[in-house]
Design an enzyme around this catalytic site. Structure first.
Site, PDB file in Angstrom:
ATOM      1  N   GLU A   1      -1.218  -0.791   2.952  1.00  0.00           N
ATOM      2  CA  GLU A   1      -1.951  -1.215   1.761  1.00  0.00           C
ATOM      3  C   GLU A   1      -1.560  -2.582   1.208  1.00  0.00           C
ATOM      4  OE1 GLU A   1      -1.741   1.914  -1.145  1.00  0.00           O
ATOM      5  OE2 GLU A   1      -3.040   3.197   0.028  1.00  0.00           O
TER       6      GLU A   1
ATOM      7  N   GLU B   1      -3.852   8.311   4.825  1.00  0.00           N
ATOM      8  CA  GLU B   1      -3.486   9.007   3.583  1.00  0.00           C
ATOM      9  C   GLU B   1      -4.751   9.519   2.932  1.00  0.00           C
ATOM     10  OE1 GLU B   1      -1.318   6.759   0.598  1.00  0.00           O
ATOM     11  OE2 GLU B   1       0.056   5.983   2.115  1.00  0.00           O
TER      12      GLU B   1
HETATM   13  C1  BG6 Z   1      -1.396   5.041  -2.016  1.00  0.00           C
HETATM   14  C2  BG6 Z   1       0.004   4.688  -1.536  1.00  0.00           C
HETATM   15  O1  BG6 Z   1      -1.897   3.917  -2.689  1.00  0.00           O
HETATM   16  O2  BG6 Z   1      -1.584   6.042  -2.915  1.00  0.00           O
HETATM   17  C3  BG6 Z   1       1.010   5.783  -1.780  1.00  0.00           C
HETATM   18  O3  BG6 Z   1       0.058   4.273  -0.202  1.00  0.00           O
HETATM   19  C4  BG6 Z   1       0.798   6.336  -3.171  1.00  0.00           C
HETATM   20  O4  BG6 Z   1       2.307   5.259  -1.607  1.00  0.00           O
HETATM   21  C5  BG6 Z   1      -0.585   6.973  -3.268  1.00  0.00           C
HETATM   22  O5  BG6 Z   1       1.796   7.235  -3.476  1.00  0.00           O
HETATM   23  C6  BG6 Z   1      -0.901   7.524  -4.641  1.00  0.00           C
HETATM   24  O6  BG6 Z   1      -0.967   6.498  -5.596  1.00  0.00           O
HETATM   25  P1  BG6 Z   1      -0.166   6.543  -6.965  1.00  0.00           P
HETATM   26  O7  BG6 Z   1      -0.401   5.223  -7.603  1.00  0.00           O
HETATM   27  O8  BG6 Z   1      -0.759   7.663  -7.753  1.00  0.00           O
HETATM   28  O9  BG6 Z   1       1.255   6.764  -6.608  1.00  0.00           O
END
Ligand code: BG6
Length: 452
Positions: free
Chosen positions: A164, A358
Site C-alpha cells: 500500500e 487483504e
Molecule cells: C490496510 C493495511 O490498509 O488496512 C493494514 O494494509 C491495516 O495494515 C488495514 O491494518 C486496516 O486499516 P486500519 O486503518 O483500520 O488499521
C-alpha cells in the site's frame, strides 16, 4: 461458488502490527516505533505497538493456531529494522534467526509463506536522511531485498515488495494521519512515490537475481473500488474511468493508475502527467525500465467501494451512499461488490494473476458470556465478499484470498480500538481465542468455498 482447485486460502498480518519485541533481538528503530512515542492523540488512546500481540515470542503458538484453523497460506511482513537495524550497513543475525524460525515453523506445518518486504517499517536512520525523498532510497531498499532473497528464498517462493504505497506515502506524508503525521506538498509526495516505485522495481530485480528457486513476485497496493451504480454499460464505463482516473476526493495518492500503470506498463498515466505537470519529479526512461521490471502476480488489498454513475456531462459522477448504509466499526461501508468489480477492472487492465492480499471487517468484538466470540457480522461480511470474488473468478484469473487479519492487532492510527482478527487477542493476558468466523473460515477453506 467456484474457485480454482489450487486457490490459495490465507490470512495476513504485518510485522509492527503483531510482533512486539520492540527493543529485542538487536532490532533498530523505525518510523512508527519513534513517532508513536509522541502521545499527541494521533493514535487512538495514544496506544503503541511495542508489545502488541507479542508474536515475537509467541510465533510458534500462532503457527499452531493457523494449522488448527486450516489456514494454508500466511502473508506476513518483515521488519526491515530487524534485518538491517539502520536500514543500510550491518546485518543483524538475530533478526534473520527470528524470521528463519518463523519460516521453518510455517513450512513444517504445511503453511505456505507469502513474504511482504515492506509494510511501513521505514528505518529511522534512513528517514533522517530524507527517507522516500532521498534518491538513494531505491538502492537502500534493493540492498535489503538482496539480503531477503539470499537468506529466505530457499524456503519462501512468494514475495510482495511493498504494501500500500497509497498509505505509506499518502496517509503518512500527504494527509498526515499516519506517522510521521505530515502534510507535505504534492511536489514532495510525488517525488516519494517515484522513489517508492523505483524501490519496488529494484527489489524485484534483486529478489530475482539472488533467488534460490524460481519465485512468484508481486506488489500489494490498495484503493477503494469504483462501483457502477447500475448494470448499464455507461455506468460500468464511468466506474472504470473513475477507478483508474485522478481521484475526485481526498489527496492525489488515493488512486490506482498512478501506482500500478508504471509497474505493469512502464509509464505513468498521461492524464496524471498533464494534471500534475508542475509538481512532477524528474522521470527518466531508465527509471521507468526499473519500475516496470516484470512481476508474476498482482496483489490488491480491497476493503470497500464507492458508487459511481455516468454523469450528464459524460464524466463519472460519485454518488452519495444511502442513508443508514451498512458499515464497519471503522465506519467503512460494506460493499461486497468491491470484490467483483475490483479484481475484474484490475484484470481487464493489467492481465496479471490476481491475489486479494487483504480483505476483512473491523468489529467491536468481545468475549461473550459463554467464553466465545460470536462475530456473525464478520461471517456475513466475508461470505458476501467471497461470493462477489467467486463471480469475478469466472471472468478473471483470481489466485488467492488473504483474510485481514489472522488476529486482532495494532491497527495503526486506530490503535487497538478496532479488531479485524479471525482470532481474538486479549491484550492483557495475550490469550488467543478463535472467533466463530475462524471456524467458519476453516470450513470455507476445507470446501474450497463450496460451503458458502
Ligand atoms: C490496510 C493495511 O490498509 O488496512 C493494514 O494494509 C491495516 O495494515 C488495514 O491494518 C486496516 O486499516 P486500519 O486503518 O483500520 O488499521
Amino acid at each position: 461458488m467456484k474457485f480454482r482447485d489450487d486457490f490459495v486460502w490465507g490470512a495476513a498480518t504485518s510485522s509492527y502490527q503483531i510482533e512486539g519485541g520492540q527493543n529485542e533481538g538487536g532490532k533498530g528503530a523505525h518510523l512508527w516505533d519513534e513517532y508513536v512515542k509522541e502521545e499527541n492523540g494521533k493514535v487512538f488512546e495514544n496506544q503503541r505497538g511495542d508489545v502488541s500481540c507479542d508474536h515475537y515470542h509467541r510465533y510458534k503458538e500462532d503457527v499452531q493456531l493457523m494449522k488448527e484453523l486450516g489456514i494454508k497460506a500466511y502473508r506476513f511482513s518483515i521488519d526491515w529494522t530487524r534485518i538491517i537495524p539502520e536500514g543500510i550497513g550491518a546485518i543483524n543475525e538475530e533478526g534473520i534467526a527470528f524470521y528463519n524460525s518463523l519460516i521453518d515453523e510455517l513450512v513444517a506445518n504445511d503453511i505456505e509463506p507469502y513474504l511482504t518486504l515492506f509494510h511501513w517499517e521505514l528505518p529511522m536512520e534512513l528517514y533522517k536522511r530524507g527517507g522516500w525523498m532521498n534518491p538513494d532510497m531505491p538502492e537502500w531498499f534493493a540492498n535489503y531485498a538482496r539480503v531477503i532473497a539470499e537468506r529466505f528464498s530457499d524456503r519462501v517462493k512468494n514475495f510482495f515488495t511493498i504494501n500500500e504505497p497509497q498509505c505509506f506515502v499518502g496517509l503518512s506524508f500527504s494527509e498526515g494521519v499516519h506517522a510521521p503525521w505530515l502534510q507535505l506538498p504534492d511536489s514532495q509526495t510525488l517525488l516519494m512515490s517515484h522513489n517508492a516505485l523505483k524501490a519496488h522495481g529494484r527489489a524485484v530485480q534483486e529478489l530475482r537475481a539472488h533467488a534460490r528457486q524460481p519465485l512468484n513476485i508481486g506488489y500489494a497496493p490498495t484503493s477503494g473500488i469504483a462501483l457502477p451504480a447500475t448494470d448499464k454499460p455507461e455506468d460500468i464505463e464511468a466506474a472504470r474511468q473513475a477507478y483508474f482516473g485522478i481521484p475526485q476526493e481526498g489527496t492525489w495518492a488515493w488512486n490506482t493508475a498512478w501506482w500500478s500503470d508504471p509497474v505493469i506498463f512502464g509509464k505513468y498515466p498521461e492524464e496524471f502527467l498533464v494534471h500534475f505537470e508542475k509538481d512532477l519529479p524528474k522521470i527518466t526512461d531508465d527509471d521507468m525500465k526499473i519500475i516496470s521490471e516484470p512481476i508474476d502476480i498482482y496483489g490488491q488489498n480491497i476493503y470497500l467501494g464507492y458508487p459511481v454513475r455516468m454523469g450528464e456531462d459524460g464524466k463519472p459522477e460519485l454518488l452519495s451512499r444511502n442513508t443508514g448504509y451498512a458499515k464497519s466499526a471503522s465506519n467503512w461501508p460494506m460493499t461486497p461488490d468491491a470484490l467483483y468489480w475490483g479484481p475484474k477492472f484490475l484484470y481487464d487492465r493489467y492481465k496479471k494473476p490476481i491475489f486479494i492480499t487483504e480483505n476483512g471487517l473491523a468489529c467491536h468484538d468481545w468475549v461473550h458470556l459463554d467464553g466465545k466470540i460470536h462475530d456473525s457480522s464478520r461471517i456475513d461480511f466475508t461470505a458476501r465478499y467471497l461470493g462477489a470474488l467467486s463471480r469475478a473468478a469466472e471472468e478473471a484469473d483470481i489466485r488467492g484470498y488473504f483474510a485481514w487479519s489472522l488476529m486482532d492487532n495494532f491497527e495503526w492510527a486506530e490503535g487497538f480500538g478496532q479488531r479485524y482478527g479471525l482470532v481474538y487477542v486479549d491484550f492483557q493476558t495475550q490469550k488467543r481465542i478463535p472467533k466463530d468466523s475462524a471456524y467458519w473460515y476453516r470450513e470455507v477453506i476445507r470446501t474450497n468455498g463450496a460451503c458458502i
